[in-house]
Scaffold this active site. Structure first.
Site, PDB file in Angstrom:
ATOM      1  N   ASP A  58       0.851  -1.223   0.024  1.00 36.33           N
ATOM      2  CA  ASP A  58      -0.054   0.119  -0.018  1.00 36.33           C
ATOM      3  C   ASP A  58       0.907   1.207   0.033  1.00 36.33           C
ATOM      4  O   ASP A  58       0.335   2.466  -0.110  1.00 36.33           O
ATOM      5  CB  ASP A  58      -1.064   0.022   1.295  1.00 36.33           C
ATOM      6  CG  ASP A  58      -0.576   0.028   2.673  1.00 36.33           C
ATOM      7  OD1 ASP A  58       0.786  -0.229   2.656  1.00 36.33           O
ATOM      8  OD2 ASP A  58      -1.006  -0.046   3.495  1.00 36.33           O
ATOM      9  N   SER A  59       2.355   0.851  -0.193  1.00 34.43           N
ATOM     10  CA  SER A  59       2.999   2.206   0.001  1.00 34.43           C
ATOM     11  C   SER A  59       2.874   2.589  -1.532  1.00 34.43           C
ATOM     12  O   SER A  59       3.608   3.905  -1.670  1.00 34.43           O
ATOM     13  CB  SER A  59       4.617   1.712   0.064  1.00 34.43           C
ATOM     14  OG  SER A  59       4.984   0.544  -0.751  1.00 34.43           O
ATOM     15  N   ASP A  97      -0.983  -6.353  -0.690  1.00 40.19           N
ATOM     16  CA  ASP A  97      -1.052  -5.834   0.679  1.00 40.19           C
ATOM     17  C   ASP A  97      -2.732  -5.397   0.843  1.00 40.19           C
ATOM     18  O   ASP A  97      -3.073  -4.892  -0.234  1.00 40.19           O
ATOM     19  CB  ASP A  97      -0.527  -4.407   0.676  1.00 40.19           C
ATOM     20  CG  ASP A  97       0.294  -4.174   2.094  1.00 40.19           C
ATOM     21  OD1 ASP A  97       0.119  -4.936   3.001  1.00 40.19           O
ATOM     22  OD2 ASP A  97       1.157  -3.106   2.258  1.00 40.19           O
ATOM     23  N   LYS A 127      -0.970  -9.567   2.625  1.00 37.99           N
ATOM     24  CA  LYS A 127      -0.125  -9.116   3.847  1.00 37.99           C
ATOM     25  C   LYS A 127      -1.001  -8.258   4.388  1.00 37.99           C
ATOM     26  O   LYS A 127      -2.017  -7.376   4.051  1.00 37.99           O
ATOM     27  CB  LYS A 127       0.950  -8.281   3.375  1.00 37.99           C
ATOM     28  CG  LYS A 127       1.669  -7.894   4.580  1.00 37.99           C
ATOM     29  CD  LYS A 127       3.102  -7.332   4.351  1.00 37.99           C
ATOM     30  CE  LYS A 127       3.103  -5.964   3.855  1.00 37.99           C
ATOM     31  NZ  LYS A 127       2.293  -4.880   4.711  1.00 37.99           N
ATOM     32  N   GLU A 129      -1.253  -5.928   8.646  1.00 36.44           N
ATOM     33  CA  GLU A 129      -0.849  -5.325   9.528  1.00 36.44           C
ATOM     34  C   GLU A 129      -1.500  -5.615  10.889  1.00 36.44           C
ATOM     35  O   GLU A 129      -2.667  -5.543  10.896  1.00 36.44           O
ATOM     36  CB  GLU A 129      -0.601  -3.639   9.352  1.00 36.44           C
ATOM     37  CG  GLU A 129       0.028  -3.421   8.077  1.00 36.44           C
ATOM     38  CD  GLU A 129       0.251  -1.900   8.134  1.00 36.44           C
ATOM     39  OE1 GLU A 129      -0.110  -1.044   8.976  1.00 36.44           O
ATOM     40  OE2 GLU A 129       0.620  -1.300   7.027  1.00 36.44           O
ATOM     41  N   GLU A 196       9.261  -4.099  10.849  1.00 36.95           N
ATOM     42  CA  GLU A 196       9.424  -2.757  10.259  1.00 36.95           C
ATOM     43  C   GLU A 196       9.615  -1.630  11.279  1.00 36.95           C
ATOM     44  O   GLU A 196       8.938  -1.836  12.436  1.00 36.95           O
ATOM     45  CB  GLU A 196       8.293  -2.209   9.415  1.00 36.95           C
ATOM     46  CG  GLU A 196       8.458  -0.747   8.834  1.00 36.95           C
ATOM     47  CD  GLU A 196       7.575  -0.407   7.957  1.00 36.95           C
ATOM     48  OE1 GLU A 196       6.746  -1.171   7.386  1.00 36.95           O
ATOM     49  OE2 GLU A 196       7.586   0.849   7.393  1.00 36.95           O
TER      50      GLU A 196
HETATM   51  O1  KIV Z   1       3.458  -1.223   1.584  1.00 32.02           O
HETATM   52  C1  KIV Z   1       4.695  -1.411   1.799  1.00 32.02           C
HETATM   53  O2  KIV Z   1       5.473  -1.288   0.864  1.00 32.02           O
HETATM   54  C2  KIV Z   1       4.988  -2.355   2.944  1.00 32.02           C
HETATM   55  C3  KIV Z   1       6.447  -2.656   3.126  1.00 32.02           C
HETATM   56  C4  KIV Z   1       7.263  -1.271   3.523  1.00 32.02           C
HETATM   57  C5  KIV Z   1       6.871  -3.717   3.913  1.00 32.02           C
HETATM   58  O3  KIV Z   1       4.118  -2.737   3.593  1.00 32.02           O
END
Ligand code: KIV
Length: 278
Positions: A58-59, A97, A127, A129, A196
């Site tokens: 989600d970055s 994500d 993934k 959180e 992280e």
């Molecule tokens: O969204 C992302 O890029 C991440 C990484 C920083 C692990 O969750």
């Protein structure tokens, strides 16, 4: 019009990487390489370079879409970018994500959204959180056959609660909690856990305590693998990169210079040449 993309035609020479194979690498002491990818060419290039996990993070919100945090990123955004990565048919494992609010409201929604990322997006895993608070969702997603990667420490979707992007778990109680939560995620079936923005000593301790691999980002050398945001690694992020980033290229400078040369050529009527004309 541009030619169609010059892509490798045959199948990727590596066998497809799976979630169980990633767990096995920890037993063999083999470090896991992860980068973020949000588009077809990046996925293709990273896969050809030997990267083992492509994270559609989600970055994408901060490094591609121009948001100030990952909070505005939606399921549709992640689906759109996951499809582009999946079209590259990488042998690397594709992890999508789960964006903010796609798994926190109810376990049912979490399962449905994880399923969409697999079924509509073409991801191989998801993934999310958090630790104990997402344990039920992780357990159910794993139960229906979707591999899940956990994410603890400086979890960016909690930036408002943290009051900024600050290193987490500096105190002893928080460190014990993080290791406990990592074990909960492992018991719920996570095949790997991103750590992280935590002290390197805690990254090492967490990696020792778990049988599934830890993937570090700002969590020290002793994690079982490392992940970087590709725009940070390539020098394409226009903000100030965090301390843990190692820049392997300066694509911002290269890109700006290429655009400048193009502008200069057009203005001077040096482009296109005869060779570049029909
Ligand atoms: O969204 C992302 O890029 C991440 C990484 C920083 C692990 O969750």
């Amino acid at each position: 019009m541009n030619d169609p993309p010059r892509v490798r035609s045959g199948p990727s020479p590596r066998a497809k990487i799976t979630a169980p194979s990633i767990v096995e690498w920890k037993r063999r002491g083999e470090p896991v390489t992860v980068v973020t990818a949000y588009d077809f060419p990046t996925a293709r290039l990273a896969d050809e370079a030997g990267v083992e996990i492509l994270l559609v993070g989600d970055s994408v919100g901060t490094v591609v879409l121009g948001y100030e945090s990952t909070l505005p990123v939606t399921m549709e955004d992640i689906l759109h970018h996951t499809r582009a990565v999946a079209r590259a048919k990488p042998s690397a494992l594709i992890v999508a994500d789960m964006p903010f609010l796609s798994y926190q409201v109810s376990t049912e929604e979490a399962v449905r959204n994880a399923g969409r990322l697999i079924q509509d997006g073409g991801a191989d895993a998801v993934k999310l959180e958090g630790g104990e608070r997402v344990a039920d969702a992780v357990r159910r997603i794993v139960e229906i056959g979707i591999p899940v990667m956990g994410h603890l420490g400086l979890t960016p979707q909690s930036v408002l609660a943290f009051g900024g992007y600050k290193v987490q778990a500096r105190g002893e109680a928080d460190q014990e909690r993080l290791v406990r939560e990592a074990k909960v995620l492992q018991e719920c079936g996570c095949f790997a856990i991103v750590l992280e923005g935590i002290p390197a000593r805690l990254g090492a301790a967490g990696s020792r305590e778990l049988t599934v691999p830890t993937i570090g980002i700002g969590a020290g050398l002793q994690c079982d693998g490392q992940v970087l945001v590709s725009h940070d690694l390539l020098g394409l992020y226009l903000g100030r990169p965090p301390k843990f980033v190692r820049r392997y290229a300066d694509l911002a400078a290269t890109t700006r210079e290429a655009f400048e040369r193009y502008v200069a050529d057009v203005k001077a009527r040096r482009f296109p040449s005869e060779r570049e004309s029909y």
